[in-house]
Design a protein around this motif. Structure first.
Motif, PDB file in Angstrom:
ATOM      1  N   GLU A  93      22.651   7.137  19.640  1.00  0.00           N
ATOM      2  CA  GLU A  93      22.106   7.786  20.793  1.00  0.00           C
ATOM      3  C   GLU A  93      20.874   8.846  20.204  1.00  0.00           C
ATOM      4  OE1 GLU A  93      25.608   9.996  22.334  1.00  0.00           O
ATOM      5  OE2 GLU A  93      25.119  11.378  21.170  1.00  0.00           O
ATOM      6  N   ILE A  94      20.023   9.322  21.076  1.00  0.00           N
ATOM      7  CA  ILE A  94      18.914  10.169  20.871  1.00  0.00           C
ATOM      8  C   ILE A  94      19.607  11.504  20.718  1.00  0.00           C
ATOM      9  CG2 ILE A  94      16.783  10.917  21.104  1.00  0.00           C
ATOM     10  CD1 ILE A  94      16.772   8.289  20.250  1.00  0.00           C
ATOM     11  N   ALA A  95      19.570  12.293  19.874  1.00  0.00           N
ATOM     12  CA  ALA A  95      20.165  13.637  19.667  1.00  0.00           C
ATOM     13  C   ALA A  95      19.118  14.687  20.556  1.00  0.00           C
ATOM     14  CB  ALA A  95      19.941  14.297  18.251  1.00  0.00           C
ATOM     15  N   ASN A  96      20.134  15.657  21.336  1.00  0.00           N
ATOM     16  CA  ASN A  96      19.430  16.349  22.126  1.00  0.00           C
ATOM     17  C   ASN A  96      19.917  17.796  21.973  1.00  0.00           C
ATOM     18  OD1 ASN A  96      17.781  17.485  24.348  1.00  0.00           O
ATOM     19  ND2 ASN A  96      19.486  16.998  25.905  1.00  0.00           N
ATOM     20  N   ASN A  97      19.122  18.545  21.464  1.00  0.00           N
ATOM     21  CA  ASN A  97      19.557  20.086  21.037  1.00  0.00           C
ATOM     22  C   ASN A  97      20.863  20.087  20.184  1.00  0.00           C
ATOM     23  OD1 ASN A  97      17.451  21.838  21.971  1.00  0.00           O
ATOM     24  ND2 ASN A  97      18.376  21.477  24.122  1.00  0.00           N
ATOM     25  N   THR A  98      21.062  19.085  19.311  1.00  0.00           N
ATOM     26  CA  THR A  98      22.153  19.187  18.588  1.00  0.00           C
ATOM     27  C   THR A  98      22.087  20.088  17.271  1.00  0.00           C
ATOM     28  OG1 THR A  98      22.255  16.910  18.712  1.00  0.00           O
ATOM     29  CG2 THR A  98      23.544  17.345  16.876  1.00  0.00           C
ATOM     30  N   PHE A  99      23.230  20.643  16.829  1.00  0.00           N
ATOM     31  CA  PHE A  99      23.194  21.585  15.872  1.00  0.00           C
ATOM     32  C   PHE A  99      23.061  20.833  14.370  1.00  0.00           C
ATOM     33  CE2 PHE A  99      25.234  24.737  18.635  1.00  0.00           C
ATOM     34  CZ  PHE A  99      24.367  25.959  18.244  1.00  0.00           C
ATOM     35  N   VAL A 100      22.071  21.327  13.495  1.00  0.00           N
ATOM     36  CA  VAL A 100      21.893  20.887  12.310  1.00  0.00           C
ATOM     37  C   VAL A 100      21.658  21.955  11.256  1.00  0.00           C
ATOM     38  CG1 VAL A 100      20.660  18.862  13.189  1.00  0.00           C
ATOM     39  CG2 VAL A 100      19.354  20.895  12.713  1.00  0.00           C
ATOM     40  N   GLU A 101      21.741  21.781  10.083  1.00  0.00           N
ATOM     41  CA  GLU A 101      21.691  22.835   9.079  1.00  0.00           C
ATOM     42  C   GLU A 101      20.224  23.167   8.494  1.00  0.00           C
ATOM     43  OE1 GLU A 101      23.235  24.492   4.659  1.00  0.00           O
ATOM     44  OE2 GLU A 101      24.066  22.532   5.436  1.00  0.00           O
ATOM     45  N   LEU A 102      19.827  24.314   8.709  1.00  0.00           N
ATOM     46  CA  LEU A 102      18.361  24.419   8.369  1.00  0.00           C
ATOM     47  C   LEU A 102      18.272  24.728   6.726  1.00  0.00           C
ATOM     48  CD1 LEU A 102      15.471  25.161   9.293  1.00  0.00           C
ATOM     49  CD2 LEU A 102      16.042  27.507   9.481  1.00  0.00           C
ATOM     50  N   LEU A 103      17.819  23.710   5.876  1.00  0.00           N
ATOM     51  CA  LEU A 103      17.596  23.896   4.439  1.00  0.00           C
ATOM     52  C   LEU A 103      16.372  24.841   4.075  1.00  0.00           C
ATOM     53  CD1 LEU A 103      18.771  20.570   3.728  1.00  0.00           C
ATOM     54  CD2 LEU A 103      20.110  22.400   3.694  1.00  0.00           C
ATOM     55  N   ASP A 104      15.287  24.672   4.762  1.00  0.00           N
ATOM     56  CA  ASP A 104      14.154  25.422   4.202  1.00  0.00           C
ATOM     57  C   ASP A 104      13.240  25.336   5.930  1.00  0.00           C
ATOM     58  OD1 ASP A 104      13.030  26.129   1.279  1.00  0.00           O
ATOM     59  OD2 ASP A 104      11.280  25.668   2.716  1.00  0.00           O
ATOM     60  N   THR A 105      12.300  26.436   5.427  1.00  0.00           N
ATOM     61  CA  THR A 105      11.486  26.819   6.671  1.00  0.00           C
ATOM     62  C   THR A 105      10.165  27.231   6.294  1.00  0.00           C
ATOM     63  OG1 THR A 105      11.291  27.735   9.054  1.00  0.00           O
ATOM     64  CG2 THR A 105      12.249  28.974   7.273  1.00  0.00           C
ATOM     65  N   GLY A 106       9.104  27.108   7.136  1.00  0.00           N
ATOM     66  CA  GLY A 106       7.623  27.508   6.550  1.00  0.00           C
ATOM     67  C   GLY A 106       6.970  26.528   7.608  1.00  0.00           C
ATOM     68  N   SER A 107       5.840  26.182   6.989  1.00  0.00           N
ATOM     69  CA  SER A 107       4.911  25.134   7.857  1.00  0.00           C
ATOM     70  C   SER A 107       5.739  23.850   8.536  1.00  0.00           C
ATOM     71  CB  SER A 107       3.764  24.873   7.229  1.00  0.00           C
ATOM     72  OG  SER A 107       4.068  24.252   6.182  1.00  0.00           O
ATOM     73  N   VAL A 108       6.601  23.647   7.513  1.00  0.00           N
ATOM     74  CA  VAL A 108       7.755  22.471   7.808  1.00  0.00           C
ATOM     75  C   VAL A 108       9.066  22.875   7.438  1.00  0.00           C
ATOM     76  CG1 VAL A 108       8.275  20.180   7.318  1.00  0.00           C
ATOM     77  CG2 VAL A 108       5.658  20.835   7.081  1.00  0.00           C
ATOM     78  N   SER A 109       9.800  22.559   8.743  1.00  0.00           N
ATOM     79  CA  SER A 109      11.382  23.023   8.669  1.00  0.00           C
ATOM     80  C   SER A 109      11.926  21.436   7.899  1.00  0.00           C
ATOM     81  CB  SER A 109      11.989  23.261   9.870  1.00  0.00           C
ATOM     82  OG  SER A 109      11.328  24.539  10.205  1.00  0.00           O
ATOM     83  N   LEU A 110      12.863  21.852   7.163  1.00  0.00           N
ATOM     84  CA  LEU A 110      13.650  20.701   6.582  1.00  0.00           C
ATOM     85  C   LEU A 110      15.108  20.927   7.059  1.00  0.00           C
ATOM     86  CD1 LEU A 110      14.667  18.401   4.777  1.00  0.00           C
ATOM     87  CD2 LEU A 110      14.713  20.044   2.843  1.00  0.00           C
ATOM     88  N   MET A 111      15.691  20.094   7.629  1.00  0.00           N
ATOM     89  CA  MET A 111      17.159  20.040   8.295  1.00  0.00           C
ATOM     90  C   MET A 111      17.900  18.898   7.882  1.00  0.00           C
ATOM     91  SD  MET A 111      15.720  21.381  11.884  1.00  0.00           S
ATOM     92  CE  MET A 111      14.367  19.945  11.952  1.00  0.00           C
ATOM     93  N   ARG A 112      19.240  19.282   8.060  1.00  0.00           N
ATOM     94  CA  ARG A 112      20.409  18.077   7.757  1.00  0.00           C
ATOM     95  C   ARG A 112      21.157  17.886   8.600  1.00  0.00           C
ATOM     96  NH1 ARG A 112      22.734  18.766   2.007  1.00  0.00           N
ATOM     97  NH2 ARG A 112      23.542  20.771   3.224  1.00  0.00           N
ATOM     98  N   TYR A 113      21.638  16.820   9.196  1.00  0.00           N
ATOM     99  CA  TYR A 113      22.751  16.499  10.232  1.00  0.00           C
ATOM    100  C   TYR A 113      23.658  15.666   9.369  1.00  0.00           C
ATOM    101  CZ  TYR A 113      25.531  14.653  13.877  1.00  0.00           C
ATOM    102  OH  TYR A 113      26.651  14.637  14.551  1.00  0.00           O
ATOM    103  N   GLU A 114      25.230  16.182   9.548  1.00  0.00           N
ATOM    104  CA  GLU A 114      26.021  15.561   8.936  1.00  0.00           C
ATOM    105  C   GLU A 114      27.206  15.416   9.646  1.00  0.00           C
ATOM    106  OE1 GLU A 114      26.676  16.583   4.063  1.00  0.00           O
ATOM    107  OE2 GLU A 114      26.445  18.754   5.298  1.00  0.00           O
ATOM    108  N   TYR A 115      27.831  14.039   9.560  1.00  0.00           N
ATOM    109  CA  TYR A 115      28.518  13.683  10.650  1.00  0.00           C
ATOM    110  C   TYR A 115      30.102  14.247  10.024  1.00  0.00           C
ATOM    111  CZ  TYR A 115      25.471  10.181  12.014  1.00  0.00           C
ATOM    112  OH  TYR A 115      24.481   9.391  12.758  1.00  0.00           O
ATOM    113  N   VAL A 116      31.074  14.724  11.109  1.00  0.00           N
ATOM    114  CA  VAL A 116      32.084  15.237  10.993  1.00  0.00           C
ATOM    115  C   VAL A 116      33.367  14.130  10.686  1.00  0.00           C
ATOM    116  CG1 VAL A 116      33.965  16.943  12.052  1.00  0.00           C
ATOM    117  CG2 VAL A 116      31.461  17.259  12.367  1.00  0.00           C
ATOM    118  N   GLY A 117      34.125  14.393   9.892  1.00  0.00           N
ATOM    119  CA  GLY A 117      35.457  13.806   9.579  1.00  0.00           C
ATOM    120  C   GLY A 117      35.178  12.612   8.641  1.00  0.00           C
ATOM    121  N   GLN A 118      35.935  11.735   8.534  1.00  0.00           N
ATOM    122  CA  GLN A 118      36.177  10.760   7.412  1.00  0.00           C
ATOM    123  C   GLN A 118      35.121   9.576   8.022  1.00  0.00           C
ATOM    124  OE1 GLN A 118      37.283  10.560   4.425  1.00  0.00           O
ATOM    125  NE2 GLN A 118      38.195  12.689   5.068  1.00  0.00           N
ATOM    126  N   THR A 119      34.068   9.478   7.135  1.00  0.00           N
ATOM    127  CA  THR A 119      32.953   8.368   7.729  1.00  0.00           C
ATOM    128  C   THR A 119      32.189   8.273   6.489  1.00  0.00           C
ATOM    129  OG1 THR A 119      30.850   8.310   9.297  1.00  0.00           O
ATOM    130  CG2 THR A 119      31.325  10.544   8.301  1.00  0.00           C
TER     131      THR A 119
END
Length: 204
Positions: A93-119
C-alpha cells in the motif's frame, strides 16, 4: 495454596516488569498544539501511551493526533507516498502520514521505515527535499547494499556536488553509509566512508 500463589507470582510478575520496561523517556508534540513539546515516559503501539512516572497513570493519545515524537536519541516524523507492505503481509500500500525515523535533515531529509516484529522485509530508506510533500524510497539490494537502481535514485539529489557524484561513480557509498553521505550533502562537507551511529539497517 502457597504453591498456587507462588506459581501465579512467577507467571505474572515477568509480564508486569516487561510492560513497565516498554516505557522509555521521550518527548512528543500533538497536531493540535505543535508549539508545545511534552515530556514523559512513552510507549508506542496502536496509541501513544504516556506516563509521568513509571508507576503512575497512563494517558493514551491516538496516533492520528501525534505530530512527532522522540524516544531517546531517535526522532520520528511523518512521511507519505512510498510503497510499503500492508499489515496483512500479502499486499502493498502507499504510505500516508506514516511514522518514520528521521536520520538526517537539511536541504534533504533522510528517513527510515522499519517493519515491526519478526519479518524478513528490509528497512525502507527515504529521501525528501525541503518543500516536497512526497518521500522517495531508495532501492538497494540485500547482497551489497547498493546496485545500479540505488545509484540512479541517489544521483539527482547530489547533482550539484561533483565530489559526491564521484563517490557514487566509484561505488564508495552503499545503504550502510548513506547516512554519512547525506550528512555530507546537508553540511556541505566531504564524504567520509563510515557508518554513523544508528544508521545501519541492523542497528536497532
Amino acid at each position: 495454596m502457597r504453591i498456587v500463589l507462588l506459581a501465579i507470582f512467577i507467571l505474572v510478575v515477568p509480564h508486569v516488569v516487561r510492560a513497565q520496561l516498554d516505557f522509555r523517556s521521550g518527548t512528543f508534540q500533538l497536531k493540535s498544539s505543535p508549539e508545545t513539546q511534552r515530556t514523559g515516559l512513552l510507549r508506542l503501539g496502536s496509541n501513544l501511551v504516556v506516563k509521568q512516572m513509571q508507576n503512575g497513570p497512563a494517558v493514551k493519545y491516538p496516533l492520528e493526533e501525534v505530530l512527532t515524537y522522540h524516544l531517546g536519541l531517535r526522532h520520528y516524523v511523518r512521511a507519505s507516498s512510498f510503497l510499503m507492505r500492508s499489515p496483512s503481509g500479502w499486499t502493498h500500500e502507499i504510505a500516508n502520514n506514516t511514522f518514520v525515523e528521521l536520520l538526517d535533515t537539511g536541504s534533504v531529509s533522510l528517513m527510515r521505515y522499519e517493519y515491526v516484529g519478526q519479518t524478513s522485509d528490509k528497512p525502507i530508506y527515504l529521501l525528501q527535499r525541503v518543500g516536497e510533500a512526497r518521500a522517495t524510497a531508495i532501492p538497494y539490494n540485500a547482497f551489497d547494499g547498493a546496485g545500479q537502481a540505488f545509484y540512479d535514485a541517489l544521483a539527482p539529489y547530489v547533482a550539484a556536488r561533483p565530489d559526491l557524484l564521484a563517490v557514487m561513480q566509484n561505488k564508495k557509498v552503499t545503504i550502510y553509509s548513506l547516512h554519512t553521505f547525506i550528512h555530507a550533502l546537508n553540511r556541505k562537507v566531504p564524504f567520509l566512508d563510515y557508518s554513523m551511529q544508528g544508521s545501519s539497517p541492523s542497528s536497532k
